[in-house]
Design a protein around this motif. Structure first.
Motif, PDB file in Angstrom:
ATOM      1  N   ALA A   1       0.812  -1.398  -0.012  1.00 16.34           N
ATOM      2  CA  ALA A   1      -0.115  -0.023  -0.072  1.00 16.34           C
ATOM      3  C   ALA A   1       0.789   1.261  -0.096  1.00 16.34           C
ATOM      4  O   ALA A   1       1.942   1.170  -0.060  1.00 16.34           O
ATOM      5  N   ASP A   2       0.353   2.624   0.004  1.00 13.56           N
ATOM      6  CA  ASP A   2       0.953   3.741   0.231  1.00 13.56           C
ATOM      7  C   ASP A   2       0.197   4.759   1.297  1.00 13.56           C
ATOM      8  O   ASP A   2      -0.660   3.966   1.823  1.00 13.56           O
TER       9      ASP A   2
ATOM     10  N   LYS B   1       5.855 -14.430   8.062  1.00 10.80           N
ATOM     11  CA  LYS B   1       4.849 -14.672   7.332  1.00 10.80           C
ATOM     12  C   LYS B   1       3.865 -13.352   6.927  1.00 10.80           C
ATOM     13  O   LYS B   1       3.644 -12.625   7.684  1.00 10.80           O
ATOM     14  N   ILE B   2       3.586 -13.393   5.618  1.00  6.99           N
ATOM     15  CA  ILE B   2       2.659 -11.931   5.076  1.00  6.99           C
ATOM     16  C   ILE B   2       1.578 -12.379   4.449  1.00  6.99           C
ATOM     17  O   ILE B   2       1.507 -13.669   4.110  1.00  6.99           O
ATOM     18  N   GLY B   3       0.522 -11.245   4.613  1.00 10.86           N
ATOM     19  CA  GLY B   3      -0.795 -11.874   3.799  1.00 10.86           C
ATOM     20  C   GLY B   3      -1.013 -11.169   2.589  1.00 10.86           C
ATOM     21  O   GLY B   3      -0.221 -10.091   2.410  1.00 10.86           O
ATOM     22  N   PRO B   4      -1.806 -11.529   2.064  1.00  9.83           N
ATOM     23  CA  PRO B   4      -2.475 -10.839   0.541  1.00  9.83           C
ATOM     24  C   PRO B   4      -3.516  -9.913   0.901  1.00  9.83           C
ATOM     25  O   PRO B   4      -3.773  -9.451   2.002  1.00  9.83           O
ATOM     26  N   ASP B   5      -4.261  -9.081   0.190  1.00 16.93           N
ATOM     27  CA  ASP B   5      -5.048  -8.338   0.099  1.00 16.93           C
ATOM     28  C   ASP B   5      -6.505  -9.127   0.079  1.00 16.93           C
ATOM     29  O   ASP B   5      -6.995  -9.595  -0.929  1.00 16.93           O
ATOM     30  N   VAL B   6      -7.248  -8.699   1.148  1.00 17.99           N
ATOM     31  CA  VAL B   6      -8.602  -9.207   1.510  1.00 17.99           C
ATOM     32  C   VAL B   6      -9.726  -8.327   1.217  1.00 17.99           C
ATOM     33  O   VAL B   6     -10.928  -8.767   1.507  1.00 17.99           O
TER      34      VAL B   6
ATOM     35  N   VAL C   1       3.403  -4.215  -9.418  1.00 20.03           N
ATOM     36  CA  VAL C   1       3.884  -3.589  -8.117  1.00 20.03           C
ATOM     37  C   VAL C   1       4.028  -4.421  -6.945  1.00 20.03           C
ATOM     38  O   VAL C   1       4.971  -4.529  -6.261  1.00 20.03           O
ATOM     39  N   TRP C   2       3.215  -5.507  -6.915  1.00 20.90           N
ATOM     40  CA  TRP C   2       3.197  -6.480  -5.973  1.00 20.90           C
ATOM     41  C   TRP C   2       4.375  -7.397  -6.228  1.00 20.90           C
ATOM     42  O   TRP C   2       5.051  -7.633  -5.143  1.00 20.90           O
ATOM     43  N   ALA C   3       4.948  -7.737  -7.324  1.00 28.02           N
ATOM     44  CA  ALA C   3       6.046  -8.623  -7.323  1.00 28.02           C
ATOM     45  C   ALA C   3       7.285  -7.699  -7.175  1.00 28.02           C
ATOM     46  O   ALA C   3       8.317  -8.283  -6.323  1.00 28.02           O
ATOM     47  N   GLU C   4       7.312  -6.463  -7.237  1.00 33.31           N
ATOM     48  CA  GLU C   4       8.546  -5.448  -6.788  1.00 33.31           C
ATOM     49  C   GLU C   4       8.596  -5.339  -5.475  1.00 33.31           C
ATOM     50  O   GLU C   4       9.816  -5.487  -4.786  1.00 33.31           O
ATOM     51  N   GLU C   5       7.626  -5.078  -4.879  1.00 29.93           N
ATOM     52  CA  GLU C   5       7.470  -4.727  -3.642  1.00 29.93           C
ATOM     53  C   GLU C   5       7.870  -6.269  -2.629  1.00 29.93           C
ATOM     54  O   GLU C   5       8.496  -6.298  -1.543  1.00 29.93           O
ATOM     55  N   PHE C   6       7.113  -7.309  -3.389  1.00 31.96           N
ATOM     56  CA  PHE C   6       7.583  -8.606  -2.463  1.00 31.96           C
ATOM     57  C   PHE C   6       9.097  -8.902  -2.606  1.00 31.96           C
ATOM     58  O   PHE C   6       9.564  -9.339  -1.592  1.00 31.96           O
ATOM     59  N   ALA C   7       9.708  -8.470  -3.645  1.00 32.47           N
ATOM     60  CA  ALA C   7      10.979  -8.809  -3.878  1.00 32.47           C
ATOM     61  C   ALA C   7      11.847  -7.920  -2.749  1.00 32.47           C
ATOM     62  O   ALA C   7      13.065  -8.254  -2.314  1.00 32.47           O
ATOM     63  N   VAL C   8      11.368  -6.836  -2.657  1.00 30.55           N
ATOM     64  CA  VAL C   8      12.345  -5.693  -1.728  1.00 30.55           C
ATOM     65  C   VAL C   8      11.987  -6.353  -0.385  1.00 30.55           C
ATOM     66  O   VAL C   8      13.162  -6.534   0.574  1.00 30.55           O
TER      67      VAL C   8
ATOM     68  N   LEU D   1       2.130 -18.745  -6.403  1.00 32.63           N
ATOM     69  CA  LEU D   1       3.325 -19.151  -7.241  1.00 32.63           C
ATOM     70  C   LEU D   1       3.688 -18.007  -8.113  1.00 32.63           C
ATOM     71  O   LEU D   1       4.703 -17.730  -8.373  1.00 32.63           O
ATOM     72  N   ARG D   2       2.536 -17.386  -8.972  1.00 28.99           N
ATOM     73  CA  ARG D   2       2.775 -16.720  -9.993  1.00 28.99           C
ATOM     74  C   ARG D   2       3.629 -15.503  -9.431  1.00 28.99           C
ATOM     75  O   ARG D   2       4.528 -14.763  -9.914  1.00 28.99           O
TER      76      ARG D   2
END
Length: 282
Positions: free
Chosen positions: A86-87, A114-119, A128-135, A164-165
């Protein structure tokens, strides 16, 4: 019984506390929970951020680490970070939790975060999610831990393939999935598909059971009506076999969430959770 390591996830030892109820804080002391988990046979332990903050005030992080070591709890899981994508104010609050979890992971020698997705069902950008997850995975790696995201059937990452994606797109070796049997079964994913996951992408596993039919919403069903392993309708032997084929050898998390489980004394609840999971793992 199993000779493999079993990890009591945070809700298994939390007593009368649940997701979605206040800040999720357990009414029990960490000492009481750690002693119950160790006495039951668990060698791993999960802790929620709000309980971690409480425990740090009570014992200090060095004291928390000693408490785990004294009870034979070597595999430590810390959770749960949300809004990491988020921001604005939501991100600021999330970043404060992130700092706490990373600092504690280093001090406690945690194996993963452990982290969660967006509910919320809001729009989201996979790039953006892939970039943030990598960080975030790189930050976890920097303190000696791995990063696992748990997909949920009512979130933007509904199933194994969505999860997985994301982790493959992020591409960081420290990042992967937390695979909960409940979410596999309720998403309708055949157990055999788990065997095809790259073993390096499995960060954690959670075993639990439930009745064949969902009662109420998925969230209500998962929080109030899980069953002990082997006491419901899930194909747990198939799930365990497939995960072993993918290369998983533990620690196996046990996540029991139910009105029944919460009503028991923690020592009794923890022993039942261990006994039933260990019997399945053989």
């Amino acid at each position: 019984m199993s000779t493999e390591a079993l990890l009591a996830t945070c809700w298994t030892t939390a007593g009368d506390a649940a997701p979605g109820r206040g800040d999720g804080r357990s009414p029990l002391s960490l000492r009481e929970r750690a002693e119950a988990a160790g006495a039951a046979g668990f060698t791993g332990f999960g802790l929620l951020h709000t309980d971690l903050a409480e425990a740090e005030r009570a014992y200090g992080l060095a004291g928390v680490r000693s408490l785990f070591e004294d009870n034979g709890l070597r595999h430590i899981e810390l959770e749960l970070l949300t809004d990491w994508w988020a921001d604005g104010p939501r991100r600021a609050a999330s970043d404060a939790v992130r700092r706490d979890l990373l600092r504690a992971a280093e001090a406690l020698g945690a194996r993963h975060l452990k982290i969660g997705p967006d509910v919320t069902g809001g729009p989201w950008d996979p790039d953006v999610w892939a970039e943030e997850f990598a960080v975030l995975a790189a930050q976890a790696d920097g303190v000696g831990a791995r990063l696992g995201i748990e997909f949920l059937p009512w979130s933007n990452l509904r199933n194994l393939h969505d999860g997985l994606r994301l982790v493959e797109a992020a591409g960081h070796p420290a990042g992967g999935l937390i695979i909960d049997a409940w979410h596999i079964e309720r998403a309708g994913t055949p157990a055999a598909e788990l065997a095809r996951i790259p073993g390096s992408r499995i960060v954690g596993v959670e075993l639990d059971d439930a009745d064949e039919h969902v009662i109420g919403s998925l969230f209500e069903d998962t929080v109030r009506r899980r069953r002990l392993c082997g006491e419901g309708s899930f194909d747990l032997p198939g799930i365990i076999t497939a995960l072993r084929a993918a290369g998983w050898s533990g620690p196996w998390g046990v996540e029991i969430l139910s009105d029944t489980h919460r009503a028991l004394p923690v020592s009794e609840a923890t022993k039942a959770a261990y006994r039933t999971a260990a019997a399945l793992l053989g």
